[in-house]
Write an enzyme that holds these catalytic residues in place. Sequence first.
Site, PDB file in Angstrom:
ATOM      1  N   TYR A  73       0.731  -1.178   0.006  1.00 34.74           N
ATOM      2  CA  TYR A  73      -0.020   0.052   0.072  1.00 34.74           C
ATOM      3  C   TYR A  73       0.773   1.200  -0.021  1.00 34.74           C
ATOM      4  O   TYR A  73       0.594   2.232  -0.859  1.00 34.74           O
ATOM      5  CB  TYR A  73      -0.812   0.095   1.092  1.00 34.74           C
ATOM      6  CG  TYR A  73      -2.190   1.054   1.125  1.00 34.74           C
ATOM      7  CD1 TYR A  73      -3.393   0.661   0.435  1.00 34.74           C
ATOM      8  CD2 TYR A  73      -1.879   2.487   1.350  1.00 34.74           C
ATOM      9  CE1 TYR A  73      -4.294   1.442   0.512  1.00 34.74           C
ATOM     10  CE2 TYR A  73      -3.003   3.329   1.275  1.00 34.74           C
ATOM     11  CZ  TYR A  73      -4.310   2.862   0.970  1.00 34.74           C
ATOM     12  OH  TYR A  73      -5.195   3.424   0.457  1.00 34.74           O
ATOM     13  N   PHE A 125      -9.150  20.598 -24.537  1.00 36.87           N
ATOM     14  CA  PHE A 125      -9.517  18.998 -24.457  1.00 36.87           C
ATOM     15  C   PHE A 125     -10.780  18.720 -23.673  1.00 36.87           C
ATOM     16  O   PHE A 125     -10.882  19.316 -22.793  1.00 36.87           O
ATOM     17  CB  PHE A 125      -8.302  18.037 -24.143  1.00 36.87           C
ATOM     18  CG  PHE A 125      -8.739  16.598 -24.394  1.00 36.87           C
ATOM     19  CD1 PHE A 125      -8.975  16.039 -25.595  1.00 36.87           C
ATOM     20  CD2 PHE A 125      -8.878  15.885 -23.120  1.00 36.87           C
ATOM     21  CE1 PHE A 125      -9.278  14.883 -25.796  1.00 36.87           C
ATOM     22  CE2 PHE A 125      -9.287  14.705 -23.545  1.00 36.87           C
ATOM     23  CZ  PHE A 125      -9.584  14.081 -24.687  1.00 36.87           C
ATOM     24  N   THR A 126     -11.482  17.697 -24.258  1.00 42.20           N
ATOM     25  CA  THR A 126     -12.867  17.507 -23.262  1.00 42.20           C
ATOM     26  C   THR A 126     -12.675  17.578 -21.689  1.00 42.20           C
ATOM     27  O   THR A 126     -13.404  18.286 -20.850  1.00 42.20           O
ATOM     28  CB  THR A 126     -13.366  16.197 -23.654  1.00 42.20           C
ATOM     29  OG1 THR A 126     -12.682  15.099 -23.825  1.00 42.20           O
ATOM     30  CG2 THR A 126     -13.771  16.477 -25.321  1.00 42.20           C
TER      31      THR A 126
HETATM   32  N1  F0G Z   1      -5.296  15.195 -22.411  1.00 45.06           N
HETATM   33  C1  F0G Z   1      -5.399  14.655 -23.672  1.00 45.06           C
HETATM   34  C2  F0G Z   1      -4.684  15.415 -24.622  1.00 45.06           C
HETATM   35  C3  F0G Z   1      -6.115  13.417 -24.094  1.00 45.06           C
HETATM   36  O1  F0G Z   1      -6.180  13.069 -25.061  1.00 45.06           O
HETATM   37  C4  F0G Z   1      -6.721  12.601 -23.018  1.00 45.06           C
HETATM   38  C5  F0G Z   1      -7.513  11.609 -23.302  1.00 45.06           C
HETATM   39  C6  F0G Z   1      -6.619  13.113 -21.658  1.00 45.06           C
HETATM   40  C7  F0G Z   1      -5.820  14.334 -21.399  1.00 45.06           C
HETATM   41  C8  F0G Z   1      -7.421  12.381 -20.619  1.00 45.06           C
HETATM   42  O2  F0G Z   1      -6.629  11.314 -20.280  1.00 45.06           O
HETATM   43  O3  F0G Z   1      -8.182   9.550 -20.704  1.00 45.06           O
HETATM   44  O4  F0G Z   1      -6.121   9.095 -19.293  1.00 45.06           O
HETATM   45  O5  F0G Z   1      -7.940  10.495 -18.399  1.00 45.06           O
HETATM   46  N2  F0G Z   1      -7.801  11.206 -24.512  1.00 45.06           N
HETATM   47  C9  F0G Z   1      -8.640  10.105 -24.967  1.00 45.06           C
HETATM   48  C10 F0G Z   1      -8.850  10.510 -26.369  1.00 45.06           C
HETATM   49  C11 F0G Z   1      -9.970   9.745 -24.012  1.00 45.06           C
HETATM   50  O6  F0G Z   1      -9.723   9.404 -26.951  1.00 45.06           O
HETATM   51  O7  F0G Z   1      -8.851  11.270 -26.843  1.00 45.06           O
HETATM   52  P1  F0G Z   1      -7.330  10.044 -19.825  1.00 45.06           P
END
Ligand code: F0G
Length: 462
Positions: A73, A125-126
Amino acid sequence: MTAAYPAEPWRIKMVEPIRTTTRAERESALRAAAYNPCLLRAEDVYIDLFTDSGTNAMSDRQWSAMFRGDESYCGASSFYRLRDTVRAYYGYEHVIPVHQGRGAENILSRCLIRPGHRIPGNMYFTTTRAHQELNGGTFHDVIVDEAHNPADESPFKGNVDITKLTALIREAGADTIPYVCVGAPVNMAGGQPISMECLARVRELTLRHGIKVILDAARAVENAYFVKSREPGWSGRSIAGILRAMCDLTDGATMSAKKDSFANIGGWLGLRDDRLAEQARGLVVLYEGMHTYGGMAGRDMEAVAQGIVESVQEDSIRARIEQVGYLGRRLIDADVPVVRPIGGHAVCLDAHAILPHVPQPLFPAQTLLAELYLHGGIRGVERGIVSAGRDPVTGENRTPALELVRLAIPRRVYTRAHLDAVADAVIALHHARRSIEHGLRFTYEPPHLRFFQARYEQAAIA
Ligand code: F0G
């Protein structure tokens, strides 16, 4: 005749069966998934280009390393191996493990963002923007204009527009800007890179104003490859050296190890500032796990550490980028509108250009995505108005210039024959594009990251 890409520097030791389906089976599966390929069962997909995240094939070295995973842990040796590897290749003193990239975004956003803050970035980014907004911040796009034009051939369409960033700092005041978020390369622009020259200018400008620079390092090795192959003065440097030079221009990084590092899960937050790192370690125990595992099993940390070492190998990254380029060239040769130049992780179809008769409120990219599944059993992801979501203040749909279907290529998973099957299906669909006489509308719209779980029905074009 299109050029090939270099033979992969690996051979295949284990295989996973995939199956083709009939058009009738796909029609019924897509109806059950409410026209959202995200909601399909993976076994109903023939070639899955939904994402390059966590879908990579691990090497025999990574699988071997997993056996020595230390599942203690606290203070597991696997943590120290991961920490030392990140320090060696990325150069951040403090390494805080998280379960995946958005875990690092959550911790960082909670530490640094307060209501009213503004966070400039080279396109959103989303998940990154969602965490900024959940903490009361607003995202400000400071990417160069070329990034919004799929046909523009500029080599560094991921660059920050220094004039836009300067204007934001002047207008908003440096004390409202906790950091600049730099994606390298820029996922939502189609995997377009940022140049070292631009990153250095961002660094110089922000240093003058006491603003931090945080790198989204998910695919930074891919960015390093583009720097090496496109930017004057860098062709003689190693990929590892360029990666380190990029990180040296930043104060920290959020990392999804599910991309460059060939892992199926994992990530980390890298920082230099002692006090910020202490604060982040304090939050990681609440949201992820102990600060020496952060939501990963010991074996996952081993897989990430070994994956980092493999990711910077010159032949490995070259085969990766050139494979994606191969699919892109096949489509360009057949006059299919795609984002140019071809990016690092994906080929993106320009849905506005392919379905000009489907207006953006009827989701042309989502419509094209659903049709591509019906056509060839291929799954991509929508990167247009659905992914852009709603403005949290006005509640209105955001209307991005880019309306894309992203075909992301998992690393070390598919062969050239698979890519040819994808290209053939896309080209055939492009020829049949005028037969697509409908769009889509929501029957269910989730409040966050709606593209994942939304449901749709077909909608007639007025
Ligand atoms: N930043 C970028 C540029 C990403 O493309 C992603 C994830 C993340 C952050 C978040 O990372 O998924 O490990 O939590 N991109 C994936 C995609 C989901 O399909 O573009 P994560």
